[in-house]
Scaffold this active site. Structure first.
Site, PDB file in Angstrom:
ATOM      1  CG  ASN A   8     -53.806   9.975   3.392  1.00  0.00           C
ATOM      2  OD1 ASN A   8     -54.512   9.744   4.455  1.00  0.00           O
ATOM      3  ND2 ASN A   8     -52.602   9.843   3.192  1.00  0.00           N
ATOM      4  CD1 TRP A   9     -59.917  13.444   4.247  1.00  0.00           C
ATOM      5  CD2 TRP A   9     -61.216  12.773   6.057  1.00  0.00           C
ATOM      6  NE1 TRP A   9     -61.116  13.716   4.061  1.00  0.00           N
ATOM      7  CE2 TRP A   9     -61.908  13.429   4.909  1.00  0.00           C
ATOM      8  CE3 TRP A   9     -62.160  12.163   7.227  1.00  0.00           C
ATOM      9  CZ2 TRP A   9     -63.464  13.584   5.087  1.00  0.00           C
ATOM     10  CZ3 TRP A   9     -63.221  12.613   7.302  1.00  0.00           C
ATOM     11  CH2 TRP A   9     -64.249  13.117   6.195  1.00  0.00           C
ATOM     12  CE  LYS A  10     -51.127  13.117   4.528  1.00  0.00           C
ATOM     13  NZ  LYS A  10     -49.993  13.479   4.441  1.00  0.00           N
ATOM     14  CG  HIS A  82     -48.965   7.813   3.223  1.00  0.00           C
ATOM     15  ND1 HIS A  82     -48.144   8.453   3.954  1.00  0.00           N
ATOM     16  CD2 HIS A  82     -49.464   8.587   2.460  1.00  0.00           C
ATOM     17  CE1 HIS A  82     -48.319   9.914   3.535  1.00  0.00           C
ATOM     18  NE2 HIS A  82     -49.145   9.861   2.325  1.00  0.00           N
ATOM     19  CD  GLU A  84     -47.841  11.311   6.369  1.00  0.00           C
ATOM     20  OE1 GLU A  84     -48.902  11.029   6.506  1.00  0.00           O
ATOM     21  OE2 GLU A  84     -47.814  12.413   5.820  1.00  0.00           O
ATOM     22  CD  GLU A 133     -48.711  10.212  -1.722  1.00  0.00           C
ATOM     23  OE1 GLU A 133     -49.455  11.156  -1.839  1.00  0.00           O
ATOM     24  OE2 GLU A 133     -48.264   9.570  -0.695  1.00  0.00           O
ATOM     25  N   GLY A 139     -47.128  17.094   2.229  1.00  0.00           N
ATOM     26  CA  GLY A 139     -47.403  18.124   3.164  1.00  0.00           C
ATOM     27  C   GLY A 139     -46.638  19.366   3.453  1.00  0.00           C
ATOM     28  CB  SER A 171     -47.793  20.067  -2.372  1.00  0.00           C
ATOM     29  OG  SER A 171     -46.889  19.861  -1.128  1.00  0.00           O
ATOM     30  N   GLY A 192     -53.750  15.089   0.249  1.00  0.00           N
ATOM     31  CA  GLY A 192     -53.681  15.024   1.769  1.00  0.00           C
ATOM     32  C   GLY A 192     -54.449  16.294   2.333  1.00  0.00           C
ATOM     33  N   GLY A 193     -53.512  17.349   2.927  1.00  0.00           N
ATOM     34  CA  GLY A 193     -53.940  18.365   3.327  1.00  0.00           C
ATOM     35  C   GLY A 193     -55.241  19.284   2.873  1.00  0.00           C
TER      36      GLY A 193
HETATM   37  P1  PGA Z   1     -50.485  16.513   0.898  1.00  0.00           P
HETATM   38  O1  PGA Z   1     -50.306  14.781   1.186  1.00  0.00           O
HETATM   39  O2  PGA Z   1     -51.501  16.575  -0.134  1.00  0.00           O
HETATM   40  O3  PGA Z   1     -50.988  16.922   2.082  1.00  0.00           O
HETATM   41  O4  PGA Z   1     -48.986  16.696   0.509  1.00  0.00           O
HETATM   42  C1  PGA Z   1     -50.381  13.961   0.430  1.00  0.00           C
HETATM   43  C2  PGA Z   1     -50.394  12.467   1.075  1.00  0.00           C
HETATM   44  O5  PGA Z   1     -49.557  12.442   1.915  1.00  0.00           O
HETATM   45  O6  PGA Z   1     -50.916  11.665   0.644  1.00  0.00           O
END
Ligand code: PGA
Length: 209
Positions: A8-10, A82, A84, A133, A139, A171, A192-193
């Protein structure tokens, strides 16, 4: 079955050039990897995953992207709900449910993100993938322990059927990735990150393949 690794590149990166570079490096033979870049890079990259979509097929809905459009581009997976999206765009279980149904109807696979059992759909859905999640882990660099995550995985499969694929997200890095697959029994990861750091992402893939 091979674990499914979803990136997930956001809202990253900010240039197409950079997106191309990261995408190219995430290619690892034999792995089930789905990159979900921002919509505008999907076509050029030929990526298989999207981060969101609308619930209608077409019409007067300024700014929206429909599942049918994604399907036409060759997209196969769509992240839905998600945290977010829930937090910053006020998505609710109701709208997320509409998106999930629209994604399935278009022949795509929804990856429904949840952080609590009450966010699961009321009924079993064919082809649905769940990503667990926990909010504290997204994050933050503070992953959920595999033991605790496993409890949620078991609860999810108890409710949605034991054949449903459940991913862990929050994470994930190259050090902990394997534990969620081997120890906690998840069918894959939502990253994500770390998915934006080519070497780290490759190390995650290698650790679980
Ligand atoms: P993260 O994000 O790996 O940066 O914690 C995961 C996500 O939001 O899907």
């Amino acid at each position: 079955m091979k674990p499914l690794i979803v990136a997930n590149w956001k809202c990253n990166p900010t240039t197409l050039e950079e997106a191309k570079k990261i995408f190219k490096k995430a290619n690892f033979p034999g792995a089930e990897v789905v990159i979900c870049p921002p919509f505008i890079y999907l076509s050029t990259l030929g990526a298989k995953g999207a981060q969101d979509c609308f619930w209608e097929e077409k019409g007067a809905y300024t700014g929206e992207i429909s599942p049918k459009m994604l399907r036409d581009l060759g997209v196969e997976y769509v992240i839905i709900g998600h945290s977010e999206r829930r937090k910053y765009f006020k998505e609710t279980d109701e709208t997320i449910n509409k998106k999930m149904k629209a994604v399935i109807k278009a022949g795509l696979k929804p990856i429904l993100c949840i952080n609590k059992i009450s966010q699961l759909p009321a009924k079993k859905q064919e082809g649905l993938i769940i990503a667990y999640e926990p909010l504290f882990a997204i994050g933050t660099g503070k992953p959920c322990s595999p033991k605790r995550a496993k409890k949620m995985r078991v609860l999810i499969q108890r409710k949605m059927g034991k054949n449903i694929k459940v991913l862990y997200g929050g994470s994930v890095n190259s050090q902990n990735a394997k534990d969620y697959i081997k120890e906690a029994g998840f069918g894959g990861l939502l990253v994500g990150g770390a998915s934006l750091k080519p070497q780290e992402f490759l190390d995650i893939i290698k650790a679980v393949c």
